[in-house]
Design a protein around this motif. Structure first.
Motif, mmCIF file in Angstrom:
data_model
loop_
_atom_site.group_PDB
_atom_site.id
_atom_site.type_symbol
_atom_site.label_atom_id
_atom_site.label_comp_id
_atom_site.label_asym_id
_atom_site.label_seq_id
_atom_site.Cartn_x
_atom_site.Cartn_y
_atom_site.Cartn_z
ATOM 1 N N ARG A 6 36.407 52.588 4.192
ATOM 2 C CA ARG A 6 36.907 52.476 2.820
ATOM 3 C C ARG A 6 38.267 53.147 2.635
ATOM 4 O O ARG A 6 39.153 52.595 1.974
ATOM 5 C CB ARG A 6 35.903 53.118 1.845
ATOM 6 N N ASP A 7 38.425 54.351 3.166
ATOM 7 C CA ASP A 7 39.636 55.125 2.880
ATOM 8 C C ASP A 7 40.776 54.861 3.863
ATOM 9 O O ASP A 7 41.761 55.597 3.895
ATOM 10 C CB ASP A 7 39.326 56.623 2.822
ATOM 11 N N PHE A 26 37.360 55.152 -2.179
ATOM 12 C CA PHE A 26 36.876 56.532 -2.031
ATOM 13 C C PHE A 26 35.603 56.585 -1.191
ATOM 14 O O PHE A 26 34.718 55.736 -1.319
ATOM 15 C CB PHE A 26 36.599 57.157 -3.395
ATOM 16 N N THR A 27 35.520 57.614 -0.350
ATOM 17 C CA THR A 27 34.298 57.924 0.399
ATOM 18 C C THR A 27 33.721 59.216 -0.169
ATOM 19 O O THR A 27 34.414 59.975 -0.863
ATOM 20 C CB THR A 27 34.588 58.118 1.891
ATOM 21 N N GLU A 28 32.464 59.473 0.151
ATOM 22 C CA GLU A 28 31.849 60.728 -0.303
ATOM 23 C C GLU A 28 32.579 61.931 0.297
ATOM 24 O O GLU A 28 32.766 62.953 -0.366
ATOM 25 C CB GLU A 28 30.370 60.737 0.071
ATOM 26 N N LYS A 29 33.021 61.801 1.548
ATOM 27 C CA LYS A 29 33.752 62.908 2.192
ATOM 28 C C LYS A 29 35.076 63.169 1.480
ATOM 29 O O LYS A 29 35.427 64.328 1.215
ATOM 30 C CB LYS A 29 34.009 62.595 3.666
ATOM 31 N N LEU A 30 35.816 62.107 1.174
ATOM 32 C CA LEU A 30 37.103 62.288 0.511
ATOM 33 C C LEU A 30 36.909 62.934 -0.859
ATOM 34 O O LEU A 30 37.662 63.840 -1.241
ATOM 35 C CB LEU A 30 37.815 60.941 0.369
ATOM 36 N N LEU A 31 35.895 62.504 -1.604
ATOM 37 C CA LEU A 31 35.630 63.114 -2.904
ATOM 38 C C LEU A 31 35.253 64.587 -2.754
ATOM 39 O O LEU A 31 35.665 65.434 -3.557
ATOM 40 C CB LEU A 31 34.515 62.351 -3.623
ATOM 41 N N GLY A 32 34.474 64.887 -1.708
ATOM 42 C CA GLY A 32 34.116 66.279 -1.442
ATOM 43 C C GLY A 32 35.336 67.122 -1.116
ATOM 44 O O GLY A 32 35.474 68.264 -1.601
#
Length: 341
Positions: free
Chosen positions: A23-24, A184-190
């Motif tokens: 995604r990112d 956005f990925t969950e990692k990027l948001l984190g």
């Protein structure tokens, strides 16, 4: 302003037909609106442009599998329905194809008969109001029988339904994805949160009207479709505190942008609320909340390219789009992204 002021020539091969594996990993065109400067980055680099205390605002609406294929009771004639708007528990406003066969009173069957509907009335926009009959939980039946209502410019069938959902989608109701958030990925948001950037959520259920063309030459005569939005007290407070501290609000997508500008008062504060918005943002509009925007590349002469032009200036946007075409950026729902600073 004239609708043709927002035209650009887009080669068909630049319309993305499927999402990238990661995604990112999409490309990111960064447009600095003060001087028109442009940078070419990868989407995950967006974190470098965010500062501690800033806030990104995400639309947590989730796409429902709103495309249903049924047959007319008695004749077996095939019919396609796209669910646009829930009126109450079992009644929906829909698009139908072919419309000539969708006469008032006619009944249609979906799947093995676990879902049926009756045509109740016509709409002014050429659609139909229908009422469903079923046993059990409607959402479970729809998830089984329905397909994702992908935009008309995407010809390929999507293998994984979740790729047309953001990783933070939560509130079901959209007929189309808020596509800027797909990167956005969950990692990027984190990682963004670890940097001290606030994350706020709003809900705006995207309707298929977002793909309708502007059919008037003078854009001020265009009437927007209405969409349901909601922003609660917790998230309104996050956004208001960001503005009070002099930090920036980044809207992720035109849907988040329209929600924020709808929900703000004349003093530039967000009020918790819900309702229907038909706000039309085009050059000349004075933004009350949004400082920066993360968005995809939009259709020529669309209300979406008019909105981004309102934020950055039409000349900046048309120049950026010209460069994006020359650099072979991928366009539309599964395409690359732009950051307007």
């Amino acid at each position: 302003m004239n609708v043709h002021d927002f035209y650009f020539d887009l080669p068909e091969e630049l319309i993305a037909q499927e999402p990238l594996k990661e995604r990112d990993s999409s490309r990111l065109l960064v447009l600095h609106r003060e001087d028109g400067r442009i940078e070419h980055r990868i989407f995950r680099d967006v974190i470098e442009y965010l500062e501690e205390g800033d806030c990104i605002v995400l639309n947590n609406s989730r796409v429902i599998p709103a495309r249903l294929f049924g047959v007319r009771e008695g004749t077996g004639a095939k019919m396609e329905f796209v669910l646009l708007k829930r009126i109450d528990k079992d009644r929906w406003e829909t698009l139908v194809k072919p419309g000539k066969k969708a006469k008032i009173g006619s009944k249609f069957i979906f799947g093995d008969g676990e879902l049926k509907c009756t045509i109740l009335e016509n709409t002014q926009a050429g659609g139909r109001i229908i009422e469903f009959e079923y046993e059990g939980i409607f959402e479970h039946i729809l998830d089984k029988l329905g397909q994702m209502p992908l935009p008309p410019y995407i010809k390929k069938q999507l293998k994984d339904k979740e790729r047309y959902q953001t990783v933070y989608s939560k509130v079901e109701g959209s007929a189309a994805a808020p596509t800027a958030g797909l990167h956005f990925t969950e990692k990027l948001l984190g990682d963004i949160e670890k940097k001290g950037v606030k994350i706020a959520y709003v809900t705006l259920h995207v309707g298929l009207g977002t793909f309708r063309p502007v059919k008037v030459e003078n854009i001020e005569e265009h009437k927007m479709h209405s969409e349901f939005y909601l922003i609660d007290e917790k998230n309104a407070n996050i956004i208001n505190e960001t503005k009070e501290k002099g930090k920036r609000v980044f809207a992720v997508g035109t849907t988040s942008c329209r929600t924020l500008e709808t929900a703000s008062d004349i003093t530039g504060k967000i009020k918790p609320q819900s309702g229907w918005t038909d706000i039309f943002i085009y050059p000349g509009y004075k933004f009350k909340i949004v400082d920066s925007l993360i968005t995809n590349f939009h259709l020529p002469e669309s209300t979406l390219i008019m909105l981004v032009s309102a934020l950055s200036g039409r000349e900046n946007i048309m120049k950026a789009y010209d460069i994006a075409v020359k650099e072979k950026y991928r366009f539309f729902s599964f395409g690359d992204a732009m950051l307007i600073l």
